[in-house]
Design a protein around this motif. Sequence first.
Motif, short mmCIF file in Angstrom:
data_model
loop_
_atom_site.label_atom_id
_atom_site.label_comp_id
_atom_site.label_asym_id
_atom_site.label_seq_id
_atom_site.Cartn_x
_atom_site.Cartn_y
_atom_site.Cartn_z
N SER A 1 0.86 -1.19 0.00
CA SER A 1 0.00 0.00 0.00
C SER A 1 0.89 1.23 0.00
O SER A 1 1.97 1.24 0.59
CB SER A 1 -0.95 0.01 1.20
OG SER A 1 -0.24 0.14 2.39
N VAL A 2 0.42 2.25 -0.70
CA VAL A 2 1.18 3.49 -0.84
C VAL A 2 0.23 4.66 -0.63
O VAL A 2 -0.78 4.79 -1.33
CB VAL A 2 1.82 3.60 -2.25
CG1 VAL A 2 2.60 4.91 -2.37
CG2 VAL A 2 2.71 2.40 -2.54
N VAL A 3 0.56 5.51 0.35
CA VAL A 3 -0.16 6.77 0.53
C VAL A 3 0.63 7.80 -0.27
O VAL A 3 1.83 8.00 -0.04
CB VAL A 3 -0.25 7.17 2.03
CG1 VAL A 3 -0.90 8.53 2.17
CG2 VAL A 3 -1.02 6.11 2.81
N GLU A 4 -0.04 8.42 -1.21
CA GLU A 4 0.60 9.28 -2.20
C GLU A 4 1.54 10.33 -1.60
O GLU A 4 2.64 10.53 -2.08
CB GLU A 4 -0.48 9.97 -3.04
CG GLU A 4 0.05 10.72 -4.22
CD GLU A 4 -1.07 11.29 -5.06
OE1 GLU A 4 -0.94 12.44 -5.48
OE2 GLU A 4 -2.07 10.58 -5.28
N THR A 5 1.10 11.01 -0.57
CA THR A 5 1.95 12.02 0.05
C THR A 5 1.52 12.26 1.49
O THR A 5 0.36 12.04 1.84
CB THR A 5 1.92 13.34 -0.75
OG1 THR A 5 2.90 14.23 -0.21
CG2 THR A 5 0.56 13.99 -0.73
N THR A 6 2.46 12.65 2.31
CA THR A 6 2.18 12.94 3.71
C THR A 6 3.02 14.13 4.16
O THR A 6 4.09 14.38 3.61
CB THR A 6 2.46 11.72 4.61
OG1 THR A 6 2.13 12.04 5.95
CG2 THR A 6 3.92 11.32 4.55
N LYS A 7 2.52 14.82 5.16
CA LYS A 7 3.29 15.91 5.76
C LYS A 7 4.10 15.42 6.94
O LYS A 7 4.87 16.17 7.53
CB LYS A 7 2.34 17.03 6.19
CG LYS A 7 1.68 17.71 5.00
CD LYS A 7 0.75 18.81 5.45
CE LYS A 7 0.08 19.45 4.24
NZ LYS A 7 -0.82 20.51 4.58
N ALA A 8 3.94 14.14 7.29
CA ALA A 8 4.65 13.58 8.44
C ALA A 8 6.16 13.56 8.18
O ALA A 8 6.61 13.27 7.08
CB ALA A 8 4.16 12.16 8.71
N ASN A 9 6.89 13.85 9.23
CA ASN A 9 8.34 13.69 9.16
C ASN A 9 8.70 12.37 9.86
O ASN A 9 7.82 11.65 10.32
CB ASN A 9 9.06 14.90 9.77
CG ASN A 9 8.72 15.09 11.24
OD1 ASN A 9 8.38 14.15 11.96
ND2 ASN A 9 8.80 16.33 11.71
N ALA A 10 9.98 12.07 9.95
CA ALA A 10 10.41 10.80 10.54
C ALA A 10 9.94 10.65 11.98
O ALA A 10 9.49 9.57 12.39
CB ALA A 10 11.93 10.67 10.45
N ASP A 11 10.02 11.72 12.78
CA ASP A 11 9.60 11.64 14.18
C ASP A 11 8.11 11.34 14.31
O ASP A 11 7.70 10.50 15.11
CB ASP A 11 9.95 12.94 14.92
CG ASP A 11 11.45 13.14 15.07
OD1 ASP A 11 12.18 12.13 15.10
OD2 ASP A 11 11.88 14.31 15.15
N ILE A 12 7.30 12.03 13.52
CA ILE A 12 5.85 11.80 13.55
C ILE A 12 5.53 10.38 13.07
O ILE A 12 4.70 9.69 13.64
CB ILE A 12 5.11 12.85 12.70
CG1 ILE A 12 5.23 14.23 13.38
CG2 ILE A 12 3.65 12.47 12.49
CD1 ILE A 12 4.71 15.37 12.54
N PHE A 13 6.21 9.94 12.01
CA PHE A 13 5.98 8.60 11.49
C PHE A 13 6.24 7.55 12.58
O PHE A 13 5.41 6.67 12.80
CB PHE A 13 6.88 8.33 10.27
CG PHE A 13 6.76 6.92 9.75
CD1 PHE A 13 5.70 6.56 8.92
CD2 PHE A 13 7.69 5.95 10.09
CE1 PHE A 13 5.58 5.26 8.44
CE2 PHE A 13 7.59 4.66 9.61
CZ PHE A 13 6.53 4.32 8.79
#
Length: 186
Positions: free
Chosen positions: A94-106
Amino acid sequence: MRTRLALLGTVVLFAAAGCEAGEGAAVVTPSAPAEEIVEEPAAAAGGACILWDYKLIEQTTGVRFAVAASDQVQDTSSCVVQTLEAAWPDLTLSVVETTKANADIFLSERMPAKATKLSGLGRAGYRLTTKAAAGHGPAVEIGWLSEAKQLQTLRFTFAKDAPAAEVKDMNAKLLELAKALSTTNG
């Protein structure tokens, strides 16, 4: 189909006319033509399936898949591949096209509670192994935040009674496949 009907019609006409196969006469027995099974490429299913092919999957996982299906829900595209023999194993991307999350949030909000952090894959990643449930075997899942700021997840679900050694080996194989699929900025 027309050939079969024509052949059947000819046989019926001969029988109605009282023709018999005499000595040395050839008896024609209608037979169905062999059906050819054509394997469509995984990418033909569309969606996230465009990112991989059966050969790549087999080379990295050691499992030969032959059936693919995809779906799209809002900005999330998915693909599942299966063997012809059974419902499991299967492999899902599965692929979410784009996110505003950075590594810490992820890692704090997207990584499952029992998962372990992975390094060397995108901006951040995790691995999770789950136990057998609902008629299938254990599953290995790798999720990551790609360099292109996409959320990507690979999940390999085993058939029931999969040996523990195979599950353990799939961890490295799935990571290799994830690295091959990970999107970059370029």
